[in-house]
Enzyme design. Sequence first.
Site, PDB file in Angstrom:
ATOM      1  CB  ALA A   1      -0.899   0.097   1.331  1.00  0.00           C
ATOM      2  CB  SER A   2       0.610   4.520  -1.736  1.00  0.00           C
ATOM      3  OG  SER A   2       0.260   3.816  -3.014  1.00  0.00           O
ATOM      4  CB  THR A   3       0.029   6.486   2.709  1.00  0.00           C
ATOM      5  OG1 THR A   3      -1.143   5.782   3.083  1.00  0.00           O
ATOM      6  CG2 THR A   3       0.217   7.135   1.172  1.00  0.00           C
TER       7      THR A   3
END
Length: 214
Positions: free
Chosen positions: A9-11
């Site tokens: 996931a990106s963050t």
Amino acid sequence: MYIFGYLRASTSDQNAKRAQRALQEFVQQKGFRIAGWYIENESGASLQRPELLRLLDDAAIGDAIIIEQIDRLSRLDEKSWFALKEMLHEKELKVISLDLPTSHIAFSPQITDEFTGSMIKAINSMMMDMLAAIARKDYQDRRRRQAEGIKKAKEEGKYRGRQADLELHEKIYQLRVVNKLSISDTAKLTNVSGRTVIRVANKWANERAVKCDT
């Protein structure tokens, strides 16, 4: 052939484990098992991802990587994408993606016809390239729209930077601190990472303690 699950996931505010169950069930339906998980919160636009690089180092020749979508593996630019493909090729690693049916052939190694096998590999490679390019464009479009929105908000004097999701943070605090749920259970119920649960719960607990002292 060992199969390794890769989740990204990106963050830290997103739950990288969200698709873990779907991948597990898919592999089990095919009669295989996932030998290990590599999970991280890093941008797909960068090749410098510790868990992905660790997976590539741990995997042996002929093993497989399973992902939910190609964009979990790559939102890379063309140069970095082909660098990643070269790493995969060096160990003859298969990439199995739920959104790419042609990649599911990795579960059927009984194909012995050389021409058929070569054609399937070529089609699969082409589809991966196409989906990786789409993922990159989506990344660039979102970044562009975000920049345009920030610029407009600044011009109108409305830009305040990224705002915390107070309702979500309150829910994390109530579940983790007030109701004493475990970090993993709180993360599942709020769809965030364990790291986010710890950060938010500690921050809110400290803030409440200060208010009580004053």
